[in-house]
Scaffold this motif. Structure first.
Motif, mmCIF file in Angstrom:
data_model
loop_
_atom_site.group_PDB
_atom_site.id
_atom_site.type_symbol
_atom_site.label_atom_id
_atom_site.label_comp_id
_atom_site.label_asym_id
_atom_site.label_seq_id
_atom_site.Cartn_x
_atom_site.Cartn_y
_atom_site.Cartn_z
ATOM 1 N N PHE A 192 24.030 -14.742 33.544
ATOM 2 C CA PHE A 192 25.025 -14.855 32.447
ATOM 3 C C PHE A 192 24.237 -14.353 31.349
ATOM 4 C CE2 PHE A 192 27.522 -17.470 29.478
ATOM 5 C CZ PHE A 192 28.901 -17.137 30.036
ATOM 6 N N PRO A 193 24.622 -13.065 30.744
ATOM 7 C CA PRO A 193 24.041 -12.312 29.456
ATOM 8 C C PRO A 193 24.091 -13.529 28.222
ATOM 9 C CG PRO A 193 25.530 -11.002 30.581
ATOM 10 C CD PRO A 193 25.940 -12.286 31.241
ATOM 11 N N ASP A 194 22.981 -13.810 27.772
ATOM 12 C CA ASP A 194 22.891 -14.727 26.754
ATOM 13 C C ASP A 194 22.329 -14.246 25.529
ATOM 14 O OD1 ASP A 194 22.723 -17.407 25.472
ATOM 15 O OD2 ASP A 194 22.528 -18.306 27.471
ATOM 16 N N GLY A 195 21.079 -14.782 25.126
ATOM 17 C CA GLY A 195 20.770 -14.451 23.725
ATOM 18 C C GLY A 195 19.890 -12.993 23.844
ATOM 19 N N ILE A 196 19.688 -12.460 22.808
ATOM 20 C CA ILE A 196 18.902 -11.037 22.628
ATOM 21 C C ILE A 196 18.042 -11.215 21.156
ATOM 22 C CG2 ILE A 196 20.852 -9.804 23.499
ATOM 23 C CD1 ILE A 196 21.663 -8.962 20.703
ATOM 24 N N ALA A 197 17.141 -10.216 21.397
ATOM 25 C CA ALA A 197 16.207 -9.778 20.455
ATOM 26 C C ALA A 197 15.968 -8.471 20.328
ATOM 27 C CB ALA A 197 14.729 -10.389 20.447
ATOM 28 N N ASP A 199 13.778 -4.980 18.950
ATOM 29 C CA ASP A 199 12.197 -4.867 18.547
ATOM 30 C C ASP A 199 12.287 -3.776 17.716
ATOM 31 O OD1 ASP A 199 12.577 -2.442 19.939
ATOM 32 O OD2 ASP A 199 11.808 -3.297 21.913
ATOM 33 N N LEU A 200 11.191 -3.269 17.229
ATOM 34 C CA LEU A 200 10.757 -2.189 16.112
ATOM 35 C C LEU A 200 11.196 -0.952 16.499
ATOM 36 C CD1 LEU A 200 7.348 -3.580 14.921
ATOM 37 C CD2 LEU A 200 9.382 -3.334 13.493
ATOM 38 N N ALA A 201 11.430 -0.566 17.867
ATOM 39 C CA ALA A 201 12.000 0.655 18.459
ATOM 40 C C ALA A 201 13.449 0.757 18.741
ATOM 41 C CB ALA A 201 11.167 1.092 19.674
ATOM 42 N N ASP A 202 14.191 -0.372 18.024
ATOM 43 C CA ASP A 202 15.665 -0.585 18.328
ATOM 44 C C ASP A 202 15.968 -1.004 19.902
ATOM 45 O OD1 ASP A 202 15.795 -0.315 15.908
ATOM 46 O OD2 ASP A 202 16.769 2.131 15.789
ATOM 47 N N GLY A 203 15.009 -1.093 20.652
ATOM 48 C CA GLY A 203 15.151 -1.961 22.121
ATOM 49 C C GLY A 203 15.488 -3.237 21.863
ATOM 50 N N VAL A 204 16.230 -3.536 23.041
ATOM 51 C CA VAL A 204 16.806 -5.037 23.013
ATOM 52 C C VAL A 204 16.313 -5.671 24.384
ATOM 53 C CG1 VAL A 204 19.010 -6.364 23.322
ATOM 54 C CG2 VAL A 204 19.094 -4.285 21.918
ATOM 55 N N TRP A 205 15.936 -6.987 23.959
ATOM 56 C CA TRP A 205 15.615 -7.767 24.984
ATOM 57 C C TRP A 205 16.805 -9.050 25.353
ATOM 58 C CZ3 TRP A 205 11.807 -7.778 28.520
ATOM 59 C CH2 TRP A 205 10.678 -6.919 28.428
ATOM 60 N N LEU A 206 17.170 -9.109 26.396
ATOM 61 C CA LEU A 206 18.349 -9.883 26.815
ATOM 62 C C LEU A 206 17.892 -10.820 27.864
ATOM 63 C CD1 LEU A 206 21.433 -10.333 27.154
ATOM 64 C CD2 LEU A 206 21.349 -8.688 28.955
ATOM 65 N N ALA A 207 18.131 -12.113 27.454
ATOM 66 C CA ALA A 207 18.088 -13.228 28.172
ATOM 67 C C ALA A 207 19.289 -13.326 29.243
ATOM 68 C CB ALA A 207 17.856 -14.804 27.356
ATOM 69 N N LEU A 208 19.100 -13.523 30.743
ATOM 70 C CA LEU A 208 20.014 -13.576 31.581
ATOM 71 C C LEU A 208 19.942 -14.968 32.158
ATOM 72 C CD1 LEU A 208 19.456 -10.222 33.264
ATOM 73 C CD2 LEU A 208 21.443 -10.865 32.040
ATOM 74 N N THR A 235 17.673 -18.793 27.704
ATOM 75 C CA THR A 235 18.856 -18.935 27.033
ATOM 76 C C THR A 235 18.720 -17.775 25.859
ATOM 77 O OG1 THR A 235 18.079 -20.610 25.766
ATOM 78 C CG2 THR A 235 19.398 -21.220 27.297
ATOM 79 N N ALA A 236 17.616 -17.575 25.126
ATOM 80 C CA ALA A 236 17.584 -16.941 23.847
ATOM 81 C C ALA A 236 16.048 -16.505 23.707
ATOM 82 C CB ALA A 236 18.055 -17.545 22.904
ATOM 83 N N CYS A 237 15.814 -15.676 22.805
ATOM 84 C CA CYS A 237 14.378 -15.092 22.502
ATOM 85 C C CYS A 237 14.373 -14.593 21.138
ATOM 86 C CB CYS A 237 14.203 -14.004 23.450
ATOM 87 S SG CYS A 237 15.280 -12.661 23.675
ATOM 88 N N THR A 238 13.379 -14.663 20.431
ATOM 89 C CA THR A 238 12.952 -14.077 19.346
ATOM 90 C C THR A 238 11.460 -13.711 19.187
ATOM 91 O OG1 THR A 238 13.506 -14.435 16.915
ATOM 92 C CG2 THR A 238 12.374 -16.255 18.056
ATOM 93 N N PHE A 239 11.310 -12.399 18.212
ATOM 94 C CA PHE A 239 9.919 -12.137 18.012
ATOM 95 C C PHE A 239 9.394 -13.216 16.691
ATOM 96 C CE2 PHE A 239 11.571 -8.367 19.807
ATOM 97 C CZ PHE A 239 10.196 -7.870 20.612
ATOM 98 N N ALA A 240 8.226 -13.813 16.820
ATOM 99 C CA ALA A 240 7.663 -14.592 15.923
ATOM 100 C C ALA A 240 6.426 -14.611 16.071
ATOM 101 C CB ALA A 240 7.912 -15.869 16.556
ATOM 102 N N GLY A 241 5.836 -15.440 14.795
ATOM 103 C CA GLY A 241 4.316 -15.455 14.629
ATOM 104 C C GLY A 241 3.892 -14.582 13.511
ATOM 105 N N PRO A 242 2.999 -14.657 12.979
ATOM 106 C CA PRO A 242 2.599 -14.153 11.677
ATOM 107 C C PRO A 242 2.811 -12.680 11.884
ATOM 108 C CG PRO A 242 0.729 -15.713 12.041
ATOM 109 C CD PRO A 242 1.690 -15.610 13.349
ATOM 110 N N ASP A 243 2.621 -11.969 12.740
ATOM 111 C CA ASP A 243 2.740 -10.489 12.820
ATOM 112 C C ASP A 243 4.040 -9.990 13.795
ATOM 113 O OD1 ASP A 243 1.952 -10.955 15.439
ATOM 114 O OD2 ASP A 243 0.141 -9.681 15.430
ATOM 115 N N TYR A 244 4.679 -11.141 14.142
ATOM 116 C CA TYR A 244 6.138 -10.808 15.071
ATOM 117 C C TYR A 244 5.644 -9.924 16.208
ATOM 118 C CZ TYR A 244 8.261 -12.647 10.955
ATOM 119 O OH TYR A 244 8.533 -13.253 10.032
ATOM 120 N N SER A 245 4.577 -10.102 16.867
ATOM 121 C CA SER A 245 4.194 -9.507 18.022
ATOM 122 C C SER A 245 4.577 -10.090 19.586
ATOM 123 C CB SER A 245 2.713 -9.200 17.975
ATOM 124 O OG SER A 245 1.899 -10.414 18.200
#
Length: 283
Positions: A192-197, A199-208, A235-245
């Motif tokens: 079930f396609p759910d949350g996304i994030a 990245d800096l290259a305009d790519g998309v991570w999709l949680a299934l 369910t979902a994802c995000t880039f996080a931390g001081p440098d978002y890596s």
């Protein structure tokens, strides 16, 4: 396709974890969505605070001048820096429909979409809260409004209506209207396609959701990487931390009679390309 392993970052701390977002000095915020709680987690993965906002808390973002904006069960609210509600905006009264996921655009507007509790097709919509406080229904007849994220430059947004089985991209006019919506990447039948994030290259991570994995699409829609998670209901994802890596991933125990021990925990992984700070609300 490059495989990436995720490692467990927290204990199982939510029943239905959703909407992770990095809040700087507050750390990582995770929505225990159907409990109506915002859970704050420090850099070591320890829960530091839990704030109850209502029956549902769908999404949370920082405000430019301090405090936060959130999507609640049937609308929006503004919060001060101590997570106290200072204003609410009700968008509808139908108890069968709730908010589900959202994010801010680079112009400081907060978007959040809705869905029926029983997933009735067409019952949901995509809403926008403008900086001056007015709420606008932007797209009607949505099945299950889910992941939404802008590129860093803001030229386009990626959007998931889970019942379509795909990620779309949205082009916006200067007044905030959606002027174009086109399919971007298909994941039908894989979960079930759910949350996304994004990245800096305009790519998309999709949680299934239901599959125990996330997939990555580059800016052209080509699938090129995958993250395995030892919990089925990602369910979902995000880039996080001081440098978002690093990519932080939420999971859920919802509806599982025999959930994995780690269901409801947050996981993290290190993709080749990192992300950026969440866009903030201008109101």
């Amino acid at each position: 396709m490059k495989p990436i392993e995720a490692e467990q970052f927290t204990r199982s701390l939510t029943h239905h974890g959703e909407g992770p977002v990095w809040l700087g000095r507050h750390g990582l915020a995770v929505m225990d969505m159907l409990a109506g709680d915002v859970v704050l987690v420090d850099n070591n993965g320890a829960e530091t605070r839990r704030e109850h906002l209502g029956e549902v808390v769908a999404a949370l973002r920082p405000r430019h001048d301090g405090g936060f904006v959130a999507g609640l069960e049937r609308g929006f609210c503004l919060l001060d820096d101590c997570f106290a509600v200072t204003r609410t905006v009700t968008c509808w009264t139908d108890p069968s429909v709730r908010m589900n996921d959202g994010a801010c655009d680079p112009l400081g507007r907060f978007w959040c979409g809705s869905m029926a509790y029983d997933l009735t097709p067409g019952a949901g919509a995509l809403w926008r809260l403008d900086a001056e406080g007015s709420a606008v229904k932007v797209i009607a007849d949505i099945g299950c409004s889910n992941g939404l994220a802008w590129t860093r430059a803001g030229a386009r947004a990626y959007y998931v209506d889970s019942l379509t089985g795909r990620v779309d991209f949205l082009e916006l006019g200067p007044d905030g209207r959606v002027v174009d919506r086109q399919p971007f990447a298909d994941a039908a039948g894989e979960g079930f396609p759910d949350g996304i994030a994004v990245d800096l290259a305009d790519g998309v991570w999709l949680a299934l959701f239901g599959s125990g994995r996330l997939v990555h699409f580059d800016r052209t829609g080509r699938r090129d990487a995958e993250i395995a998670v030892p919990a089925r209901q990602v369910t979902a994802c995000t880039f996080a931390g001081p440098d978002y890596s690093e990519l932080f991933i939420t999971t859920s125990r919802f509806g599982l009679g025999d959930p994995e021990a780690a269901a409801g925990a947050v996981f993290k992984a290190k993709p080749d390309v990192g992300g950026f700070a969440p866009h903030a609300f201008g109101g």
